[in-house]
Scaffold this active site. Structure first.
Site, PDB file in Angstrom:
ATOM      1  N   ARG A  75       0.859  -1.188   0.000  1.00 20.70           N
ATOM      2  CA  ARG A  75       0.000   0.000   0.000  1.00 20.70           C
ATOM      3  C   ARG A  75       0.897   1.240   0.000  1.00 20.70           C
ATOM      4  NH1 ARG A  75      -2.634   3.178   4.745  1.00 20.70           N
ATOM      5  NH2 ARG A  75      -3.860   4.609   3.493  1.00 20.70           N
ATOM      6  N   HIS A 119      -3.130  10.855   0.482  1.00 12.36           N
ATOM      7  CA  HIS A 119      -2.618  10.728   1.850  1.00 12.36           C
ATOM      8  C   HIS A 119      -2.095  12.111   2.251  1.00 12.36           C
ATOM      9  CE1 HIS A 119      -1.013   7.586   4.888  1.00 12.36           C
ATOM     10  NE2 HIS A 119      -0.781   8.768   5.428  1.00 12.36           N
ATOM     11  N   GLU A 164      -7.477   8.356   6.079  1.00 12.04           N
ATOM     12  CA  GLU A 164      -7.768   9.027   7.352  1.00 12.04           C
ATOM     13  C   GLU A 164      -8.307  10.447   7.192  1.00 12.04           C
ATOM     14  OE1 GLU A 164      -4.481   8.807  10.049  1.00 12.04           O
ATOM     15  OE2 GLU A 164      -4.414   6.635  10.017  1.00 12.04           O
ATOM     16  N   ASN A 290      -7.128   1.600   9.928  1.00 10.88           N
ATOM     17  CA  ASN A 290      -5.842   1.890  10.563  1.00 10.88           C
ATOM     18  C   ASN A 290      -6.070   1.905  12.066  1.00 10.88           C
ATOM     19  OD1 ASN A 290      -4.964   2.330   7.971  1.00 10.88           O
ATOM     20  ND2 ASN A 290      -4.589   4.523   8.213  1.00 10.88           N
ATOM     21  N   TYR A 292      -4.002   2.233  15.902  1.00 14.43           N
ATOM     22  CA  TYR A 292      -2.798   2.425  16.722  1.00 14.43           C
ATOM     23  C   TYR A 292      -3.084   2.220  18.207  1.00 14.43           C
ATOM     24  CZ  TYR A 292      -0.396   3.754  12.510  1.00 14.43           C
ATOM     25  OH  TYR A 292       0.170   3.705  11.261  1.00 14.43           O
ATOM     26  N   GLU A 351      -3.108  -0.028   8.168  1.00 18.24           N
ATOM     27  CA  GLU A 351      -1.943   0.461   8.932  1.00 18.24           C
ATOM     28  C   GLU A 351      -2.014  -0.065  10.348  1.00 18.24           C
ATOM     29  OE1 GLU A 351      -1.041   4.686   9.133  1.00 18.24           O
ATOM     30  OE2 GLU A 351      -1.691   4.921   7.055  1.00 18.24           O
TER      31      GLU A 351
END
Ligand code: BGC
Length: 452
Positions: A75, A119, A164, A290, A292, A351
């Site tokens: 990606r 992005h 995002e 994504n 985190y 991600e």
């Protein structure tokens, strides 16, 4: 590590401004990030993406690393300012040629290219004309999408529109800590709708130009109330709307979530025009997730944003200070599954990764046991979600080589490969060997594999 489903795609993820460098080469125009990094005090130590990892020149070396890793998919993002330096009109052929070469090299290495169209590196001329506060930007984005699919869809099947959009709205337009650096607080909300509209129009344009699959990538974070008080629970619910729902409900459910916590009544955002939600909610073939960490929220009375974020005590943290909570990923996937039911398309973890304070040892090797533990834990969390019935089809580790980490400059190292900031030389870390072995073992275990 137990076996993942046979068709599960193993990958890594990157983004153009964070890796390419060559900011003014071959006709690339300025993006909002080129402008933003030059404003004093915005980026730690005044770092810029002018050179980044020098991927624009070293892409063949990076593809060789990916081939050695045994990746199924890569990606990456396409720099819109390389394709349309002025933000509209005829494409810049040198820009198209770069992604053409990259695509061919990936395919020759047996790696599926999965481009993200946006992005965060908006062409500066588009920002000057209103950026994501302007409806016209959504239309320009669709024209750019059409250019890219016309050029690459004979070889690229799976496309991601936006990365995002929450971060663009929150950091870029509401709080001013990312480009374009506007601090509009709730007046930034039109950027939500125009990004979603851009996604919807690009979805149409990509398919018309031959794209087989279209997805969007959002960053999600379980919203944990700081206490069991009704006020904190309400604060967490308000945050959940903003980060987790506002960019997903319109696409998967065809409607915005209740925005009353942000002073928006039943009539909705005034910028929504008739027909917009039909465009936005056209089917997608996958959802990029994504992840985190979770976010802990407490009430914040008398404030335009009805919550405050709090640290989550009791966990190890990454170099960024983010808590390491793999169970948050299975919780999140379960939440999406429950919330959207049959409307949730296949999910790809687009991600996941961690920054560590990696340093080469005197013998030149880079040991990063914390990253191995992080990735191992999060992959097991993905397996838990799959076992619970979530259709997860791939995992893209963030990221291949240490890169430009936005406001933090080069201070946060997320790579499987160490970047020497003087020479731009690349040294695979211990986590690289770990990921390579993991992928090889997973491939060997697949049904029909010669090694079984
Ligand atoms: C972004 C990446 C970023 C990563 C780590 C994600 O929000 O998509 O560009 O480097 O997180 O902060």
């Amino acid at each position: 590590m137990p076996a993942f489903p046979d068709r599960f795609a193993w990958g890594v993820a990157t983004a153009a401004y964070q890796i390419e460098g060559a900011a003014a080469q071959d006709g690339r125009g300025p993006s909002v990030w080129d402008t933003f990094v030059r404003q004093p005090g915005k980026i730690r130590d005044g770092h810029t993406g002018d050179v980044a990892t020098d991927h624009y020149h070293r892409w063949a070396e990076d593809v060789a690393l990916m081939k050695d890793l045994g990746l199924d998919a890569y990606r990456f993002s396409i720099a819109w300012p390389r394709i349309q330096p002025a933000g509209n009109g005829e494409p810049n052929h040198a820009g198209l040629d770069f992604y053409d070469r990259l695509t061919d090299a990936l395919l020759a290495a047996g790696i599926k290219p999965v481009p993200t169209l946006y992005h965060w590196d908006l062409p500066q001329p588009i920002e000057d004309a209103g950026g994501w506060l302007s409806r016209d930007t959504a239309h320009r984005f669709a024209s750019y999408a059409q250019i890219m699919a016309t050029r690459l869809s004979d070889r690229v099947g799976q496309w991601i529109t936006l990365n995002e959009p929450f971060v663009v709205t929150a950091y870029g337009y509401a709080l001013g800590i990312h480009a374009p650096g506007k601090s509009l607080m709730l007046d930034a909300l039109p950027t939500v709708h125009y990004q979603l509209l851009g996604h919807g129009l690009a979805n149409q344009a990509l398919r018309a130009a031959g794209a087989a699959e279209v997805m969007i990538t959002n960053n999600y974070s379980p919203a944990w109330p700081a206490s069991s008080s009704a006020a904190d629970i309400e604060a967490a619910a308000a945050y959940d709307v903003l980060q987790n729902r506002i960019f997903t409900d319109p696409i998967l459910l065809g409607e915005y979530p209740d925005l009353s916590a942000y002073g928006i009544g039943e009539a909705g955002l005034p910028c929504i025009a008739d027909g917009d939600l039909a465009v936005i909610s056209a089917p997608v073939d996958g959802l990029g997730v994504n992840y985190y960490s979770p976010t802990r929220l407490a009430a914040l009375p008398d404030s335009p944003l009805p919550f405050q974020m709090q640290p989550i005590p009791g966990y190890q943290t990454t170099a960024f200070g983010w808590p390491v909570i793999p169970a948050g990923l299975s919780e999140l996937l379960g939440l999406l599954h429950e919330r959207y039911g049959d409307r949730l398309p296949p999910v790809y973890i687009t991600e996941n990764g961690c920054s560590q304070d990696d340093k080469p040892s005197p013998d030149g090797t880079v040991s990063d046991p914390g990253r191995i533990e992080y990735l191992d834990g999060h992959l097991r969390a993905v397996l838990d979600a799959i076992a619970a019935g979530v259709d997860v089809r791939g995992y893209f580790q963030w990221t291949l080589v240490d890169n430009f980490e936005w406001s933090e400059g080069y201070h946060q190292r997320f790579g499987l490969v160490y970047l020497d900031l003087e020479t731009r030389n690349r040294t695979p870390k211990a986590s690289y060997a770990w990921y390579k072995n993991l992928i090889a073992a997973q491939h060997a275990g697949r049904a029909g594999s010669a090694a079984v």
